[in-house]
Design an enzyme around this catalytic site. Structure first.
Site, short mmCIF file in Angstrom:
data_model
loop_
_atom_site.label_atom_id
_atom_site.label_comp_id
_atom_site.label_asym_id
_atom_site.label_seq_id
_atom_site.Cartn_x
_atom_site.Cartn_y
_atom_site.Cartn_z
N LYS A 62 0.86 -1.19 0.00
CA LYS A 62 0.00 0.00 0.00
C LYS A 62 0.89 1.23 0.00
O LYS A 62 1.70 1.43 0.90
CB LYS A 62 -0.90 -0.01 1.23
CG LYS A 62 -1.78 1.22 1.34
CD LYS A 62 -2.75 1.12 2.51
CE LYS A 62 -3.56 2.39 2.66
NZ LYS A 62 -4.53 2.29 3.76
N ARG B 280 1.50 9.94 5.94
CA ARG B 280 1.59 8.52 6.28
C ARG B 280 2.86 7.85 5.74
O ARG B 280 2.95 6.64 5.63
CB ARG B 280 0.38 7.78 5.73
CG ARG B 280 -0.97 8.32 6.18
CD ARG B 280 -2.05 7.26 6.02
NE ARG B 280 -3.40 7.77 5.88
CZ ARG B 280 -4.09 8.41 6.83
NH1 ARG B 280 -3.56 8.61 8.00
NH2 ARG B 280 -5.31 8.84 6.59
N GLU C 114 7.38 -6.82 0.93
CA GLU C 114 6.19 -6.68 1.78
C GLU C 114 5.21 -7.82 1.53
O GLU C 114 4.62 -8.38 2.46
CB GLU C 114 5.50 -5.34 1.51
CG GLU C 114 6.18 -4.13 2.12
CD GLU C 114 5.85 -3.98 3.60
OE1 GLU C 114 5.23 -4.88 4.19
OE2 GLU C 114 6.23 -2.93 4.18
N LYS D 266 -2.15 -1.56 -3.83
CA LYS D 266 -3.02 -0.38 -3.76
C LYS D 266 -2.19 0.89 -3.80
O LYS D 266 -1.21 0.98 -3.07
CB LYS D 266 -3.81 -0.44 -2.46
CG LYS D 266 -4.70 0.75 -2.20
CD LYS D 266 -5.29 0.67 -0.84
CE LYS D 266 -6.01 1.94 -0.53
NZ LYS D 266 -6.54 2.00 0.80
N ARG E 147 -10.40 10.14 2.02
CA ARG E 147 -10.15 10.81 3.30
C ARG E 147 -11.21 11.87 3.58
O ARG E 147 -11.60 12.07 4.72
CB ARG E 147 -8.73 11.38 3.33
CG ARG E 147 -7.69 10.27 3.36
CD ARG E 147 -6.26 10.77 3.35
NE ARG E 147 -5.33 9.65 3.19
CZ ARG E 147 -4.03 9.77 3.04
NH1 ARG E 147 -3.49 10.99 3.04
NH2 ARG E 147 -3.27 8.71 2.90
N SER F 253 -10.10 5.76 -4.51
CA SER F 253 -11.03 6.86 -4.69
C SER F 253 -10.57 7.86 -5.75
O SER F 253 -11.35 8.33 -6.57
CB SER F 253 -11.26 7.55 -3.36
OG SER F 253 -10.04 8.00 -2.80
N TYR G 292 -14.83 1.26 -6.66
CA TYR G 292 -16.06 2.03 -6.46
C TYR G 292 -16.96 1.94 -7.69
O TYR G 292 -18.13 2.30 -7.63
CB TYR G 292 -15.72 3.49 -6.15
CG TYR G 292 -14.88 3.60 -4.89
CD1 TYR G 292 -15.47 3.47 -3.64
CD2 TYR G 292 -13.49 3.75 -4.95
CE1 TYR G 292 -14.70 3.52 -2.48
CE2 TYR G 292 -12.72 3.80 -3.81
CZ TYR G 292 -13.34 3.68 -2.57
OH TYR G 292 -12.57 3.71 -1.43
#
Ligand code: PBG
Length: 329
Positions: free
Chosen positions: A196, A218, A234, A249, A206, A275, A314
């Site tokens: 991610k 982040r 990872e 992602k 957000r 998004s 979405y």
């Protein structure tokens, strides 16, 4: 053989020929529909930056689930919006939290007809918007794992089929696997947000859940999007720790990583069309700059072609409707 004997255009002459020879196809069963459920909403509240999506009440979320089932979509991914946020994000593991209550309601109403995956993170629940427990201005990895264990137990107890840790803490998959197995939830699967990225494309999400970090960003836990080798590392770590499904992602800007992961691992790969990826297509289509349906399908086929089995999008419902329209045409 080369031109003029070889003429690739022969196989592109008709819609039926093109359909018969498509190397990549999409099915409703490839999709995961993200849903937002709010502890305080009594009616669906539209999310302006995610057209077609809402902060749902339990009831309106159940209606969405019915639509997903009717369209053949097998899985929803639940995000919660709590009534109150606090420093330690305690609402994330409230057994009567919105995600927990909706999970139980879906399982009671629909049973095996719909899979429930729950996003397992804290940024929607913390007053500071970070994905874990703070120590000073940093997210404390191992203190956060303790919180994730409680969330996992709570979500599994509510009936989740799959938990999806998305906070990018080291060791999160192992910690969650341990608590699930120890709590009698050995059958609950883990879909790990393994690679991610710290991405600019999460902006609309957000806004939707009010999780913009109060300070900083982040980057100390989410990955640097420049790194392919690190993404593979990872993913491998998560598989060793017990991930059943691994995720990349965002999806569109990282198709090379999706492809490498799919080539190198033998667990199912999911990709999250986030998004901002939706927002770009929606906004451009609204201005008449893109053909909405064609752009949606092209973006999704590309993610599938790169090697993702599950598409978290979405556009899930719209895509299935577009596909149905194409099939009827
Ligand atoms: C957080 C989480 C995020 C998304 C899914 N889970 C946001 C973030 O990391 O800020 C983003 C999804 C999207 O943009 O669609 N745990």
């Amino acid at each position: 053989m080369s031109y003029p004997a070889s003429r690739p255009r022969r196989l592109r002459r008709s819609p039926l020929l093109r359909r018969a020879l498509a190397e990549t196809t999409l099915a409703a069963s490839d999709f995961v529909l993200p849903l937002f459920v709010s502890e305080t909403a009594t009616a669906p509240v539209p999310i302006s930056s995610l057209p077609g999506h809402h902060q749902h009440s339990i009831q309106s979320a159940l209606d969405e689930c019915q639509q997903a089932i009717d369209l053949g979509i097998p899985m929803v991914l639940l995000f919660g919006i709590p009534a109150a946020k606090d420093e330690r994000g305690t609402a994330a593991w409230a057994d009567d939290g919105a995600v927990q209550r909706l999970t139980t309601a879906i399982k009671e109403r629909f049973g095996d007809r719909l899979l429930v995956a729950t996003d397992l993170c804290m940024c929607e629940y913390t007053s500071h918007g970070h994905c874990g427990i703070l120590s000073g201005r940093e997210v404390d990895n191992d203190a956060t794992l303790d919180a994730y264990r409680q969330i996992a137990a709570s979500q599994a107890g509510a009936g989740a089929d799959i938990v999806a840790p998305s906070g990018m803490m080291d060791g999160q998959v192992g910690a969650i696997r341990e608590v699930l197995d120890g709590g009698g939830f050995g059958e609950v699967a883990i879909m790990a947000y393994s690679a991610k990225m710290a991405s600019a494309f999460y902006g609309p999400f957000r806004d939707a859940v009010g999780s913009v970090p109060a300070f900083g960003d982040r980057r100390a836990y989410q990955m640097d999007g420049a790194n392919l080798d690190e993404a593979l590392r990872e993913v491998r770590l998560d598989i060793v720790e017990g991930a059943d499904i691994v995720m990349v992602k965002p999806a569109g800007p990282y198709l090379d990583i999706v492809a490498r992961v799919a080539a190198e691992v033998d667990v199912p790969v999911a990709a999250y069309q986030v998004s901002g990826e939706m927002a770009m297509i929606k906004a451009a289509a609204e201005r008449g700059w893109l053909d909405h349906d064609a752009a949606v399908m092209e973006s999704l086929v590309s993610i599938r072609r790169a090697g993702a089995k599950l598409l978290i999008s979405y556009f899930a419902k719209e895509a299935v409707r577009i596909m149905q329209g194409l099939r009827e045409a």
